[in-house]
Design a protein around this motif. Structure first.
Motif, PDB file in Angstrom:
ATOM      1  N   ASN A  71      59.274  31.084  50.256  1.00 30.34           N
ATOM      2  CA  ASN A  71      59.784  29.874  49.613  1.00 30.34           C
ATOM      3  C   ASN A  71      58.829  29.338  48.548  1.00 30.34           C
ATOM      4  O   ASN A  71      58.550  28.132  48.482  1.00 30.34           O
ATOM      5  CB  ASN A  71      60.060  28.789  50.655  1.00 30.34           C
ATOM      6  N   GLY A  72      58.323  30.228  47.716  1.00 31.63           N
ATOM      7  CA  GLY A  72      57.478  29.810  46.602  1.00 31.63           C
ATOM      8  C   GLY A  72      56.022  29.604  46.937  1.00 31.63           C
ATOM      9  O   GLY A  72      55.193  29.358  46.048  1.00 31.63           O
ATOM     10  N   GLU A  73      55.670  29.679  48.227  1.00 31.93           N
ATOM     11  CA  GLU A  73      54.274  29.507  48.640  1.00 31.93           C
ATOM     12  C   GLU A  73      53.696  30.863  49.010  1.00 31.93           C
ATOM     13  O   GLU A  73      54.303  31.617  49.786  1.00 31.93           O
ATOM     14  CB  GLU A  73      54.180  28.546  49.816  1.00 31.93           C
ATOM     15  N   GLY A  74      52.514  31.181  48.444  1.00 34.58           N
ATOM     16  CA  GLY A  74      51.965  32.516  48.648  1.00 34.58           C
ATOM     17  C   GLY A  74      50.484  32.519  48.970  1.00 34.58           C
ATOM     18  O   GLY A  74      49.754  31.557  48.680  1.00 34.58           O
ATOM     19  N   TRP A  75      50.065  33.643  49.586  1.00 34.16           N
ATOM     20  CA  TRP A  75      48.670  33.839  49.974  1.00 34.16           C
ATOM     21  C   TRP A  75      48.233  35.251  49.588  1.00 34.16           C
ATOM     22  O   TRP A  75      49.009  36.202  49.682  1.00 34.16           O
ATOM     23  CB  TRP A  75      48.497  33.658  51.494  1.00 34.16           C
ATOM     24  N   ASN A  80      52.629  24.796  53.274  1.00 34.39           N
ATOM     25  CA  ASN A  80      51.253  24.554  53.753  1.00 34.39           C
ATOM     26  C   ASN A  80      50.922  25.299  55.039  1.00 34.39           C
ATOM     27  O   ASN A  80      49.862  25.073  55.623  1.00 34.39           O
ATOM     28  CB  ASN A  80      50.996  23.064  53.964  1.00 34.39           C
ATOM     29  N   GLN A  81      51.805  26.199  55.493  1.00 31.26           N
ATOM     30  CA  GLN A  81      51.603  26.865  56.771  1.00 31.26           C
ATOM     31  C   GLN A  81      51.324  28.365  56.582  1.00 31.26           C
ATOM     32  O   GLN A  81      51.944  29.020  55.748  1.00 31.26           O
ATOM     33  CB  GLN A  81      52.827  26.693  57.668  1.00 31.26           C
ATOM     34  N   ALA A  82      50.404  28.859  57.379  1.00 30.88           N
ATOM     35  CA  ALA A  82      50.072  30.289  57.334  1.00 30.88           C
ATOM     36  C   ALA A  82      49.418  30.697  58.644  1.00 30.88           C
ATOM     37  O   ALA A  82      48.976  29.851  59.434  1.00 30.88           O
ATOM     38  CB  ALA A  82      49.139  30.596  56.165  1.00 30.88           C
ATOM     39  N   GLU A  83      49.376  32.006  58.875  1.00 33.42           N
ATOM     40  CA  GLU A  83      48.714  32.566  60.060  1.00 33.42           C
ATOM     41  C   GLU A  83      47.748  33.641  59.598  1.00 33.42           C
ATOM     42  O   GLU A  83      48.095  34.454  58.738  1.00 33.42           O
ATOM     43  CB  GLU A  83      49.752  33.144  61.012  1.00 33.42           C
ATOM     44  N   MET A  84      46.553  33.652  60.185  1.00 32.64           N
ATOM     45  CA  MET A  84      45.505  34.588  59.790  1.00 32.64           C
ATOM     46  C   MET A  84      44.976  35.312  61.021  1.00 32.64           C
ATOM     47  O   MET A  84      44.858  34.723  62.099  1.00 32.64           O
ATOM     48  CB  MET A  84      44.362  33.830  59.094  1.00 32.64           C
ATOM     49  N   ILE A  85      44.630  36.597  60.854  1.00 30.03           N
ATOM     50  CA  ILE A  85      44.001  37.362  61.927  1.00 30.03           C
ATOM     51  C   ILE A  85      42.731  37.994  61.394  1.00 30.03           C
ATOM     52  O   ILE A  85      42.629  38.326  60.199  1.00 30.03           O
ATOM     53  CB  ILE A  85      44.966  38.439  62.480  1.00 30.03           C
ATOM     54  N   ASN A 100      47.928  22.737  56.990  1.00 27.72           N
ATOM     55  CA  ASN A 100      47.489  21.901  55.872  1.00 27.72           C
ATOM     56  C   ASN A 100      46.868  22.749  54.760  1.00 27.72           C
ATOM     57  O   ASN A 100      45.837  22.395  54.188  1.00 27.72           O
ATOM     58  CB  ASN A 100      46.517  20.820  56.340  1.00 27.72           C
ATOM     59  N   ALA A 101      47.512  23.877  54.481  1.00 29.14           N
ATOM     60  CA  ALA A 101      47.136  24.744  53.357  1.00 29.14           C
ATOM     61  C   ALA A 101      45.725  25.319  53.477  1.00 29.14           C
ATOM     62  O   ALA A 101      45.046  25.530  52.474  1.00 29.14           O
ATOM     63  CB  ALA A 101      47.302  24.006  52.033  1.00 29.14           C
ATOM     64  N   GLY A 102      45.265  25.564  54.693  1.00 25.32           N
ATOM     65  CA  GLY A 102      43.995  26.244  54.885  1.00 25.32           C
ATOM     66  C   GLY A 102      42.789  25.353  55.011  1.00 25.32           C
ATOM     67  O   GLY A 102      41.659  25.858  55.121  1.00 25.32           O
TER      68      GLY A 102
END
Length: 411
Positions: free
Chosen positions: A153-157, A197-202, A213-215
């Motif tokens: 949805n337009g938000e990228g990492w 503003n949401q993401a998951e990291m491993i 909150n965007a990291g």
């Protein structure tokens, strides 16, 4: 009849291009057909006898490499001609190794790779334009290997090595650099965009974190790292897991948040599902080293696939019991000629694709039971590392590899 078959097989030795599943080492064949002529007459006689014997052996080998159809021997080049060609090469503005590709819409997407490779498309991947990150100067950018790309949805990492995380809220028009704590257990190895503003990291030690909150802050989802878990429970009989030190590789996430990881030595694998406090280790069930693993149709409930050294591919049944030490994997019928398989992806429940070394490609139309060779990348040097399909965008398919290799699925 046998004599004519031998002549036909010997003639086939002059062919250069055929499917890897039928590969015969040309250097070995050549050494078998050319004997030394030095020495006395007896030696020459032995050489001639050796030549005849080795020629017959070579003929038999080539005959075995050929395909029999309705009782007729078909040369390997004819077998290759019958192979499918369902992918088309896309030209890129660079020749660096590609690692990941993602789209935020059916027409707009990005791809990333080695030496700061970063490109954008606005026509569904038909053409690509080079891009750069404004907060990285040119000399700095080329030192990074961008490995992971994720949009929603337009938000990228974007995640790179040396450790670098970038975030965009406006479909990639601008990017901000996300600071990461030096106390983070292991190196970040993957990031998934989950929404605003949401993401998951491993990380490389199996630590999983989420941010809303965007990291700026990250919350742990697993109580302890993999090595701490394994050494605490003494691995419960999983071979190679006791006193584990090192890291995990090939971490992959399914559509619902479950994870799969392989130990860096390739001697066991682990699974984790949301809500679990710890990773669960599993035996590989084979003496061969694991090369890569993933999910059937992107869902851990539909099964797992595993590739092994030597070009082997194993697939588990539906609904695997994740509490067991070992899984009931079944070996797929895929003739790779020894080329390693680097990635596997399901286009639908029947059509499955596998890619690997020397730009080899294979397709299954029965859900992964039997594979056939596809010659789409036969004429290009290099290796393929990644194959992906996007069901949400017309089931578009892409295969990525070395030397700027990008293939688009055309069916």
């Amino acid at each position: 009849m046998n004599f004519h078959l031998a002549i036909l097989a010997l003639a086939a030795c002059t062919s250069h291009a055929f499917a890897p599943s039928s590969t015969v080492d040309s250097s070995v064949a050549a050494s078998a057909l050319f004997a030394s002529t030095d020495g006395d007459d007896n030696s020459n006689l032995d050489d001639r006898r050796s030549f005849v014997g080795k020629a017959a052996t070579s003929a038999a080998a080539m005959a075995a490499a050929s395909v029999t159809t309705n009782g007729v021997l078909v040369p390997p080049q004819a077998a290759e001609a019958a192979a499918s060609k369902m992918w088309t090469k896309v030209e890129l503005p660079f020749e660096d190794t590609l690692y990941d590709i993602d789209f935020e819409s059916e027409t707009h997407g990005y791809l990333v790779g080695a030496r700061g490779a970063f490109a954008e498309t606005t026509d569904g991947g038909k053409t690509w334009e080079p891009r750069s990150f404004s907060n990285l100067d040119a000399e700095e950018e080329v030192t990074y290997r961008f490995q992971i790309l994720s949009f929603k949805n337009g938000e990228g990492w974007v995640l790179g090595k040396p450790t670098l995380m970038l975030h965009t809220k406006d479909s990639g028009r601008s990017w901000e650099r996300i600071p990461l704590s030096p106390k983070l257990p292991g190196e970040p190895t993957a990031v998934v965009s989950l929404g605003p503003n949401q993401a998951e990291m491993i990380t490389s030690t199996g630590a999983i974190y989420t941010t809303d909150n965007a990291g700026r802050n990250w919350k742990a989802q697993v109580k302890e790292t993999i090595d701490a878990t394994l050494n605490r429970i003494s691995s419960s009989g999983v071979s190679g897991a006791s006193y584990f030190t090192g890291s995990i590789i090939n971490q992959v996430r399914d559509d619902l948040g479950a994870y799969l990881a392989v130990s860096s030595r390739g001697n066991f694998f682990l699974t984790w599902e949301p809500g679990q406090e710890f990773w669960i280790p599993h035996n590989r069930g084979t003496p061969r080293r694991i090369q890569n693993m993933g999910f059937v149709e992107g869902d851990i409930k539909k099964g797992l696939w595993m590739t092994l050294n030597g070009g082997k591919l194993l697939i588990s049944p539906n609904e695997p019991d994740l509490t067991r030490d070992a899984f009931d994997f079944q070996e797929a019928d895929i003739k790779t000629g020894g080329y390693g398989i680097t990635d596997v992806a399901w286009r639908n429940d029947k059509e499955v694709w596998a890619v690997g070394g020397s730009n080899t490609m294979y397709v299954s139309k029965d859900g992964g039971k039997k594979f056939a060779f596809d010659k789409s990348a036969n004429d290009y040097p290099g290796n393929l590392y990644n194959v992906k399909f996007f069901p949400q965008f017309g089931n578009a398919g892409w295969a990525l590899g070395s030397n700027g290799m990008l293939l688009r699925y055309t069916g």
